[in-house]
Design an enzyme around this catalytic site. Structure first.
Site, PDB file in Angstrom:
ATOM      1  N   SER A  71      14.030  44.947 -58.707  1.00  0.00           N
ATOM      2  CA  SER A  71      13.199  45.877 -59.484  1.00  0.00           C
ATOM      3  C   SER A  71      13.941  47.167 -59.777  1.00  0.00           C
ATOM      4  O   SER A  71      13.624  47.864 -60.739  1.00  0.00           O
ATOM      5  CB  SER A  71      11.917  46.213 -58.715  1.00  0.00           C
TER       6      SER A  71
ATOM      7  N   ASP B 172       5.058  48.095 -66.147  1.00  0.00           N
ATOM      8  CA  ASP B 172       5.036  48.151 -64.691  1.00  0.00           C
ATOM      9  C   ASP B 172       3.644  48.565 -64.210  1.00  0.00           C
ATOM     10  O   ASP B 172       2.648  48.291 -64.891  1.00  0.00           O
ATOM     11  CB  ASP B 172       6.108  49.131 -64.194  1.00  0.00           C
TER      12      ASP B 172
ATOM     13  N   HIS C 126       5.522  51.963 -57.787  1.00  0.00           N
ATOM     14  CA  HIS C 126       6.629  51.154 -58.297  1.00  0.00           C
ATOM     15  C   HIS C 126       7.063  51.587 -59.695  1.00  0.00           C
ATOM     16  O   HIS C 126       8.263  51.775 -59.965  1.00  0.00           O
ATOM     17  CB  HIS C 126       6.210  49.684 -58.291  1.00  0.00           C
TER      18      HIS C 126
END
Length: 903
Positions: free
Chosen positions: A551, A105, A358
């Site tokens: 996600s 990520d 994220h």
């Protein structure tokens, strides 16, 4: 859900491998639970920018018999939906202990809440390591200071040009490597923006105060009516003492006026030319610590001038994270944590930071562990608090955190090196070419050769069909769609309760969750909760955030898988591989309570306890860990049957299906591998899920090496199907053990266009009491009505007239709208699906708010003869109340091309 770029950083294979091969570091990697004692006792740096060892922070040792909390409510990270608590009740300590998860990520904040200490056993460090697979933070260390002697000279001129004062740490150093890096090159884009703003505001405030002070001094002098400097020296020569004697008390003030004017002019120019584009330049030094009698291993260490002031007297050298678990923090109010890695025998220093929030959020969903949380509080932990994390940064900060093919491959190789069990990839791209390319090959190798299970997000480009992204469209990963339960709607989104006349909230797929089928007929595998309140980096200036997307569903499913592996290992099964785990997850997935949507949900909602029990009951049975490829040779090896365009309905409806077991054998097969080939013989029962699909009743599955697989035929009877999309499967189960579920299945999707049921003679077709499709008087344009309810996409399929080049879609409300409850609608139209273009390159996607008496117009390129899908969905986040909509679709052409040339 973020984007993949086709950009490749680094062109050589050696460059790819150097970050993830056995030579990842020029020093030995110490096991996380066997760290040198010195690393656990390192003192806290007197420099506030160097933080404590991550393995020490918030560490709480518990007895090995500690069980999972019995609190069965988790409002932050959904767990009830997947049955995690039922798994914990039956298999204590099945919380991911002993399982390693690679998070591919944007990277992670090593000191984010819930991720800074240990796993749930109180001993094992949460992070295995943190690697930058992009090269984003690489600092060349090509300059060398040889014969350095701290005793005689404590300063060195850095590459910034500053005189750098060394500290006691350098007294035994004889050779220094030097480099330099701009602060902003290390920061996530959001932090860089914030820091630039804060630094500019601070500079401007201080600078403006200086301008004001200068102007005030000048104003006071101007009030004295002083002569100019030229008038005060009228003698024309330097020897006329008489002429100048009268001006001796005035001259200094006159000169001061001139100097203040010049200073004011320069200060204003400095203000106008303010430039902080690169940020402070940080000097970096590196040396090899040869160790001591207690710690004889040599290791590279780095010292960074974090304050950019040339003072390193109080700095503490930082070693690669895998060696001593040291974490630093960049200065200037950034609050960005970092660790280091060293490559190429000390010629490259990698300063590893995250590229955004994220990755931390994803890691928190999968495995956050709040060791100090009270059992009476809401369960704040991630799904698998006992699992370890390998953080692999694939989001390149130089490309706005976009990932590259090279970064992905490096990360997959790193996951193999660290012996990870599971991989989570919550990144994605539009897709149209499935199972092709270098990245696809490495994903396949990771699953079939390296024994790692890959979870990936389906994408956030729904709700129209054929919007599934990549790598979710690949065969090797487990693709996860996003599901939202009524409890999540209330807990995380404060959704308004339905009005009295409305139906209650229903569980459903998120409207944005990408849908299958792919152009070759494949679907997502499962779904999981797609929203969470989870930790985010400290540099975001908040501890947690609520994010939603596929996600978020992928790490939730990945965390569930970690718990499942913990449970089955407790029962003596240590070799549950990716294929066996994927089969178990699919065969035990539950049909969602609420709106069922196989295009987004695949086999259904993951069920933790059922999956673990399934593996324990069926492990070791013939073919249980065997992957079986099912394709349609006559449709270019498609993985399913997908009939979309009306013209296909008039063609042959019998299809040959090829079934080919995939053996992961070496070139020189072992005796056990030969036995596997020779002994495979499974009597399978074939069963179609819908009456309009006909298939053989049975087949015998053999290795079929000499014939390259076995075949059977499927016949579709579509003549009686109503308009809309229809889904079916052909499943193959073990005839002697039906409870095992499908060993393979073939997905079948057939679209019957609504426009097929209207004509000039019969212009209106009623879908139900409230919805219809009508052909307009011109025999070309179509009008249709939609009744929209919360959580359910409503689709119309229209065959585009031959010669049409674009369409105008006009939408309006059918009924008066109450202003306080005006619904918001997502319109998603995909004009064709032919496998030659990503849906994002041709689709129309708009969110609009329905208003009484207002018609919205949208335009879309179309292809004659193709099937246009017009999908409308009510956004439940805004209001759960139903809506009634009319859509008019008008087709147009410029008539500049012959119809025979239109494809």
């Amino acid at each position: 859900h973020m984007s993949i770029a086709s950009v490749v950083i680094g062109s050589t294979v050696a460059g790819i491998i150097r970050r993830a091969s056995s030579s990842v570091c020029s020093f030995p990697i110490v096991q996380a639970n066997k760290l040198p004692q010195v690393s656990l006792q390192r003192r806290r740096s007197s420099n506030p920018s160097l933080l404590a060892s991550a393995s020490n922070a918030n560490m709480r040792v518990t007895e090995s018999s500690t069980t999972i909390t019995q609190n069965k409510k988790s409002r932050s990270i959904p767990k009830e939906e997947t049955g995690i608590y039922s798994l914990f009740d039956k298999y204590p300590e099945s919380d991911g202990r002993g399982v390693k998860i690679a998070i591919l990520d944007t990277g992670c904040d090593l000191l984010a809440s819930g991720l800074t200490g240990t796993t749930s056993d109180g001993i094992t460090p949460k992070y295995i390591d943190f690697l930058d697979c992009t090269g984003d933070g690489d600092v060349p260390m090509n300059h060398t200071v040889a014969d350095f002697d701290y005793a005689t000279k404590q300063t060195v001129v850095g590459l910034s040009g500053r005189n750098i004062t060394m500290g006691e740490w350098a007294k035994d150093v004889t050779t220094l490597k030097m480099g330099a890096v701009r602060l902003y090159d290390l920061l996530p884009r959001g932090v860089e923006t914030r820091l630039k703003r804060e630094r500019k505001e601070a500079f401007m405030a201080k600078h403006q105060a200086l301008i004001s002070e200068t102007q005030s001094s000048l104003d006071k002098l101007n009030q004295l009516n002083l002569p100019s400097l030229d008038k005060g020296n009228t003698s024309g020569g330097g020897d006329n003492k008489e002429a100048s004697s009268g001006d001796t008390k005035i001259d200094p003030q006159v000169k001061e006026v001139k100097e203040l004017k010049l200073l004011l002019e320069q200060l204003k120019k400095i203000k106008e030319s303010y430039d902080d584009s690169g940020g402070p330049l940080l000097d970096v030094f590196m040396f090899k610590d040869e160790g001591s009698e207690e710690d004889i291993e040599a290791v590279w260490k780095a010292v960074i001038d974090l304050e950019a002031n040339g003072d390193l007297t109080n700095s503490i050298p930082i070693a690669p994270f895998g060696y001593a678990r040291q974490v630093g923090e960049l200065a200037f109010g950034s609050y960005v944590t970092f660790c280091i890695q060293v490559y190429d025998n000390g010629n490259i220093l990698s300063i590893v930071t995250d590229a955004g929030s994220h990755g931390t959020h994803v890691a928190g969903i999968a495995a956050a562990n709040f060791a100090d949380a009270s059992e009476q509080q809401n369960d704040l932990n991630g799904v698998a608090p006992g699992a370890q994390i390998l953080a692999c940064k694939i989001g390149d900060g130089r490309l706005a955190s976009t990932e590259t093919g090279t970064g992905l491959i490096r990360a997959l190789i790193a996951a193999k090196k660290y012996d990870c069990d599971l991989i989570n990839l919550s990144y994605g791209e539009p897709s149209w070419q499935m199972d092709s390319g270098r990245v696809s090959k490495v994903f396949s190798d990771a699953v079939h050769k390296w024994g790692m299970t890959v979870f990936t997000s389906a994408g956030n480009d729904g709700p129209a069909l054929s919007s599934l992204g990549s790598p979710g469209s690949l065969s090797a990963p487990i693709t996860v769609g996003a599901y939202v339960s009524p409890e999540m709607m209330v807990d995380q989104y404060s959704t308004l309760p339905p009005q009295e006349e409305d139906s209650p909230l229903q569980g459903a797929s998120y409207y944005f969750s990408s849908r299958g089928p792919t152009p070759d007929g494949s679907f997502p595998d499962i779904c999981a909760p797609g929203g969470a309140i989870a930790p985010i980096p400290r540099h975001s200036l908040q501890g947690k955030a609520q994010y939603h997307g596929t996600s978020m569903s992928s790490p939730n499913a990945c965390g569930v898988a970690a718990c499942i592996l913990s449970a089955v290992r407790q029962n003596g099964i240590t070799n549950c591989g990716p294929i066996e785990l994927k089969r178990a997850l699919r065969n035990t997935a539950l049909s969602t309570a609420g709106i069922v949507d196989p295009f987004a949900q695949g086999a259904g909602l993951v069920s933790a306890l059922d999956c673990a029990d399934y593996i324990i009951s069926n492990h070791g049975k013939d073919g249980q860990n065997l992957d079986i490829d099912v394709t349609i040779p006559e449709r270019n090896q498609a993985r399913g049957i997908y009939i979309r365009d009306e013209i296909e309905l008039d063609g042959p409806m019998t299809f040959g299906v090829q079934v080919k077991p995939r053996f992961s054998h070496s070139i020189q097969r072992t005796s056990s591998e030969m036995d596997e080939l020779l002994s495979l013989e499974l009597d399978l029962q074939l069963k179609a899920s819908e009456a309009w699909v006909t298939c053989p009743s049975s087949m015998t599955l053999l290795s079929a090496k000499e014939r390259n697989g076995q075949t059977f035929s499927v016949r579709l009877n579509t003549e009686e199907l109503p308009p809309g999309v229809h889904f079916a499967t052909v499943g193959a189960i073990d005839a002697s053990d039906p409870k095992r579920g499908n060993l393979f299945s073939l997905p079948i999707t057939v679209i019957i266009p609504h426009s097929k049921f209207v004509s000039v003679n019969e212009p209106t077709f009623a879908l139900n009491d409230n919805e219809h499709v009508s052909l307009n008087e011109n025999g070309v344009d179509v009008s249709t009505t939609f009744e929209l309810i919360q959580g359910s996409p409503n689709r119309r399929f229209l065959t585009v007239p031959r010669g049409a080049e674009w369409a105008t879609i006009k939408v309006k409300s059918n009924q008066p709208t109450i202003t306080s409850a005006s619904p918001r609608i997502l319109l998603h139209a995909i004009p064709f699906v032919r496998g030659d273009l990503p849906n994002t390159e041709c689709q129309l996607k708009k969110i609009y708010q329905v208003k009484e008496g207002v018609e919205e117009d949208y335009h879309l390129r179309v292809k004659g003869g193709s099937c246009l899908e017009l999908c409308l969905q009510l956004l439940w986040l805004a209001n759960p109340s139903p809506a009634s909509i009319t859509a008019d679709i008008e087709f147009h052409s410029l008539d500049i091309r012959s119809p025979t040339l239109i494809s």
